[in-house]
Design a protein around this motif. Structure first.
Motif, short mmCIF file in Angstrom:
data_model
loop_
_atom_site.label_atom_id
_atom_site.label_comp_id
_atom_site.label_asym_id
_atom_site.label_seq_id
_atom_site.Cartn_x
_atom_site.Cartn_y
_atom_site.Cartn_z
N ALA A 186 32.04 49.63 35.67
CA ALA A 186 31.35 50.98 35.03
C ALA A 186 31.97 52.13 35.89
N LEU A 187 31.96 52.02 37.33
CA LEU A 187 32.37 52.93 38.21
C LEU A 187 33.93 53.45 38.21
N GLN A 188 34.51 52.09 37.85
CA GLN A 188 36.10 52.15 37.69
C GLN A 188 36.27 53.13 36.26
N GLU A 189 35.57 52.83 35.40
CA GLU A 189 35.66 53.64 34.09
C GLU A 189 35.44 54.98 34.24
N ALA A 190 34.43 55.25 35.33
CA ALA A 190 33.98 56.73 35.56
C ALA A 190 35.25 57.32 36.24
N ALA A 191 35.96 56.55 37.14
CA ALA A 191 37.11 57.04 37.91
C ALA A 191 38.20 57.43 36.73
N ASP A 192 38.34 56.48 36.01
CA ASP A 192 39.52 56.85 35.01
C ASP A 192 38.93 57.99 34.10
N ASP B 139 41.93 26.40 34.65
CA ASP B 139 43.01 27.11 34.21
C ASP B 139 43.63 28.23 35.14
N ARG B 140 44.81 28.40 34.65
CA ARG B 140 45.64 29.65 35.41
C ARG B 140 45.72 30.80 34.41
N VAL B 141 44.91 31.89 35.04
CA VAL B 141 44.64 33.01 34.20
C VAL B 141 45.24 34.07 34.57
N LEU B 142 45.91 34.78 33.62
CA LEU B 142 46.39 36.36 33.79
C LEU B 142 45.47 37.38 33.30
N VAL B 143 44.98 38.26 33.98
CA VAL B 143 44.42 39.29 33.63
C VAL B 143 45.08 40.60 33.37
N TYR B 144 45.51 41.17 32.23
CA TYR B 144 46.13 42.43 32.23
C TYR B 144 45.20 43.61 32.51
N ARG B 145 45.80 44.57 33.03
CA ARG B 145 44.95 45.84 33.25
C ARG B 145 43.48 45.34 33.87
N ALA B 146 43.89 44.80 35.11
CA ALA B 146 42.48 44.27 35.64
C ALA B 146 41.64 45.51 36.52
N ASP B 147 42.19 46.48 36.54
CA ASP B 147 41.68 47.65 37.42
C ASP B 147 40.21 47.87 37.46
N GLY B 148 39.66 47.52 36.23
CA GLY B 148 37.92 47.54 36.33
C GLY B 148 37.36 46.41 37.11
N ARG C 154 46.79 50.97 38.47
CA ARG C 154 46.74 51.73 39.40
C ARG C 154 46.39 51.30 40.75
N SER C 155 47.26 51.71 41.68
CA SER C 155 47.39 51.47 43.07
C SER C 155 45.90 51.36 43.79
N GLU C 156 45.18 52.61 43.46
CA GLU C 156 43.89 52.51 44.21
C GLU C 156 42.95 51.77 43.58
N ALA C 157 43.14 51.24 42.30
CA ALA C 157 42.34 50.21 41.73
C ALA C 157 42.85 48.85 42.46
N LEU C 158 43.91 48.69 42.62
CA LEU C 158 44.39 47.45 43.47
C LEU C 158 43.52 47.38 44.57
N ASP C 159 43.71 48.52 45.33
CA ASP C 159 43.26 48.50 46.82
C ASP C 159 41.57 48.13 46.84
N ALA C 160 41.07 48.72 45.73
CA ALA C 160 39.57 48.37 45.71
C ALA C 160 39.29 47.05 45.68
#
Length: 773
Positions: free
Chosen positions: A443-449, A489-498, A520-526
């Motif tokens: 939710a906070l990530q969605e707020a950042a977006d 399972d081996r899982v791929l999550v697309y747009r995992a930013d949130g 986004r790189s800042e989401a990856l860092d988080a």
């Protein structure tokens, strides 16, 4: 020198075929795809040389010893091997001594492999415990018996158990093929052939045991000629009679030898921590016999109740405290019952050291100076003058007495200090604690977006009024249920930013892996900061999506109506529009089909995925082409692809808030025209249209669904002014519809301001698609 080489080569030739053909690395290893396949936990642990203590459990000939040999070939640590049938306490002590010397000299642990570990008695197994616990030895055990019954419980609790399955017929056939083709270790120098049914008989009778199969093959081949070895190039034919004579019925191994009673010599608190009640009583008796102060013993148990048991059993502290109070009233000798009662309770409790998270928080306090977020400040003293407490959401006013909002300082968002354990009481709260934390982060990530698209954090505080977090949780649970995720399972999550899907998948796919593709790189860092709460090998694998047309993206401004119809980020939508075209109607098959778009390169080339998950992967219909091409570039053939997306046409309608009237009808028509405009690519699409794009991209659809959720929202005057401004696409359309009488529109806006002084009900449409490539 030449003599030594000759003797070594001769010794190699005298080895049984099964020993000669033993795989030397993971690429040669056959079978057990569920634990050593590409991307699996154990494979990554071996390749990274980050192995912890493990036990391999499975029937004979399935590759337990071979896996240990592969580990020996990969690791930089000292590697020692013992056979429990032959080794006794003296050999164990010698191995430990060697391990201690190696650790002193090189600072590295020793990997100690014990074959047939169930053959050791309890005392022999216990002799390893202190050295496994202090890191001198990394234990690898192999057993054909269930380790949960035949191996010391304390040793099992310190190890991860991997169950190996009998090899399939296809895997056994591949083993034979490699053997008859290998000229160095197998029979590649000769022409080996089988008559009809001969090889099938060997494989069927071996019943999943590769060693039994190779032993039979060796006997069949080498007894089919008069003298061994024959000249190179000799034809050797194995017929059915030879096959039947060469393989014997396997003996069933069943070992129940040994007296499995605890006999551990350890310290009192360490025995409690190791959940060994027998050792705990022994050391308690030693202390009481020696005259140790009972107050000191109770003091240590009170510490252990919080340090070692913690929330795995919240009653532990109460039990010890009550026993101590009873001892003070009764004294010795009867008070020994209360000492015993407390010690046994702690020793048999589930264990958790999650309380150590306090010291991580203390370290953060010492290192960082942070400000209390404004909405958490005390509003009783200066809320009116300084606005303290503004935006705070009272959790008890919401369902389940919880609402997603920020509680940590801005600088510490995403930091984790408490990680619930997986035993006892904490096991019952673990999923709920992690799910709420991850929903809050999403939710906070969605707020950042939203903030990046002209949507302020203050607006987010009021937007979360209602059930937005509950809807996110439901979307997450629905996607996971549709994908039928399991531990392997081996899982791929697309747009995992949130992180909404990333962390849930990471917790489920414990034997496989989760790969997160970030925008986004800042989401990856988080996400990387949050991933530190997981064990190294259980952390998700991550990658950042490469930009496709950032120059084009910079020319497109953020839409002001992001709150009305949220979706993927604007930059992502712009990049895709630049690459793939300006409209859905103008899309070409070559853009949608990932197999004809060679410019998209895989970001996880070493992983074969079983499932793909995504939430809001695109903001426009054309934007889905980037999503389809991106995931299809990975190894997802046959994978379960499940994604959800918000439907912009089924969001909030301001007209629904107005009372009936002629002006309301006019406004309703104007707003409806905006949302149904076929030329507006951000609005005019449905689940069926997305499904058609997926089909054109080469995917096979299985399920296409839509659901409508109801949520409560508090709309601010700032939002209304922004939506109706000339900078907003929505505002320009509405104002153009009232160009002949702008005063009427201003009156409607004033009525909307009155309507929005309290939360309003609105819908949120979500589409779900389940497909595969």
């Amino acid at each position: 020198m030449s003599k030594d080489l000759f003797e070594t080569a001769a010794a190699q030739e005298r080895l049984p075929l099964a020993a000669r053909m033993r795989p030397r690395n993971l690429d040669e290893y056959i079978g057990q795809e569920h634990i050593v396949g590409k991307g699996r936990l154990l494979r990554r642990a071996i390749q990274a040389d980050r192995l912890s203590s493990v036990i391999f459990f499975g029937p004979p000939g399935t590759g337990k010893t071979t896996l240990a040999r592969v580990i020996a070939n990969h690791t930089k640590s000292n590697f020692l091997s013992l056979n429990a049938v032959l080794a006794g306490v003296q050999q164990i002590r010698a191995a430990i001594t060697a391990a201690e010397e190696h650790k002193k000299l090189y600072g590295k642990p020793t990997i100690l492999f014990v074959d047939e570990v169930h053959r050791w008695n309890r005392a022999q197994q216990d002799a390893l415990l202190p050295w496994v616990e202090n890191g001198t030895v990394i234990f690898i055990g192999a057993t054909t018996e269930n380790p949960f019954f035949e191996v010391n419980k304390a040793l099992v609790s310190r190890s991860r158990v991997f169950q190996l399955n009998a090899l399939t017929d296809a895997e056994l056939r591949l083993t034979v093929e490699r053997c008859v083709q290998d000229q160095e270790r197998g029979y590649g120098q000769w022409h080996i052939a089988f008559t009809a049914g001969a090889l099938d008989h060997l494989i069927e009778t071996a019943a999943g045991d590769a060693r039994s199969l190779l032993n039979a093959l060796e006997l069949a081949v080498e007894t089919s000629v008069e003298h061994w070895p024959p000249p190179a190039g000799t034809d050797i034919v194995i017929n059915m009679q030879t096959a039947e004579e060469s393989i014997q019925q396997k003996a069933v191994l069943y070992d129940k030898d040994g007296d499995y009673h605890y006999d551990i010599i350890s310290a009192f608190i360490k025995s409690i921590r190791g959940s060994d009640p027998d050792a705990a009583l022994y050391w308690l008796a030693r202390m009481v016999r020696a005259g140790e102060s009972p107050n000191f013993i109770f003091r240590r148990m009170l510490i252990s109740a919080c340090e070692d048991i913690g929330l795995a059993d919240p009653h532990a502290l109460t039990v010890v405290n009550s026993a101590a109070a009873a001892f003070d009233r009764i004294g010795l000798p009867e008070g020994r019952y209360h000492l015993t009662h407390a010690a046994l309770y702690l020793a048999t409790c589930p264990k958790s050291n999650s309380a150590l998270g306090f010291f991580d928080a203390l370290k953060a306090v010492e290192q960082e100076q942070t400000e209390v977020p404004n909405h958490l400040k005390d509003a009783n003293r200066d809320g009116d003058s300084l606005g303290h407490g503004a935006g705070y959401l009272y959790p008890h006013a919401y369902r389940d007495h919880w609402i997603a909002q920020q509680y940590l300082p801005d600088e510490l968002i995403g930091r984790v200090f408490y990680t619930p354990g997986a035993t006892g009481y904490e096991q019952t709260i673990r999923d709920e604690v992690l799910a709420k934390r991850e929903t809050q982060l999403a939710a906070l990530q969605e707020a950042a977006d939203s903030a990046k698209t002209g949507y302020t954090a203050e607006d987010w505080q009021v937007r979360t009024e209602g059930s937005s977090a509950e809807i996110l949780e439901h979307i997450r649970d629905t996607l996971i249920k549709l994908a039928q995720l399991d531990a392997d399972d081996r899982v791929l999550v697309y747009r995992a930013d949130g992180g909404l899907l990333l962390w849930a998948s990471t917790r489920i796919a414990v034997n496989g892996c989760t790969a997160g593709l970030f925008e986004r790189s800042e989401a990856l860092d988080a996400a990387l900061r949050y991933a530190e709460t997981f064990e190294v090998l259980h952390r998700p694998i991550t990658a950042l999506m490469p930009p496709t047309a950032s120059a084009c993206a910079d020319e497109i401004s953020a839409p002001s109506e992001a709150a009305l119809f949220p979706g993927a980020s604007v930059k992502h939508a712009a990049e895709t529009a630049c690459v793939c075209g300006a409209s859905a109607a103008g899309y070409q098959q070559s853009h949608l089909n990932p197999h004809t778009n060679p410019t998209v390169q895989p970001l996880f080339p070493d992983i074969v995925f079983d499932a793909v998950l995504a939430y809001n992967p695109a903001a426009t219909l054309p934007d889905f082409a980037h999503f389809f091409s991106r995931i299809a570039a990975e190894q997802i053939a046959g994978a379960r692809v499940v994604f959800a997306f918000q439907l912009p046409q089924e969001g909030l309608r301001l007209a629904s808030l107005l009372p009936p009237g002629a002006d309301t009808q006019r406004f309703t028509a104007a707003e409806s025209a905006f949302f149904t405009d076929a030329q507006n690519e951000r609005l005019s699409w449905t689940p069926d249209m997305v499904a058609e794009c997926a089909h054109n991209a080469g995917f096979t659809l299985q399920t296409v669904e839509r659901k409508t959720y109801q949520e409560r929202r508090l709309i601010t005057q700032a939002e209304l002014h922004r939506w109706f401004s000339e900078d907003s696409e929505y505002g320009r359309h509405i104002r153009s519809s009232f160009a002949d009488d702008p005063a009427v529109l201003e009156a409607i806006i004033r009525r909307l301001e009155q309507c929005c002084r309290k939360p309003v009900e609105c819908g949120r449409g979500v589409g779900y698609i389940y497909m595969h490539l």
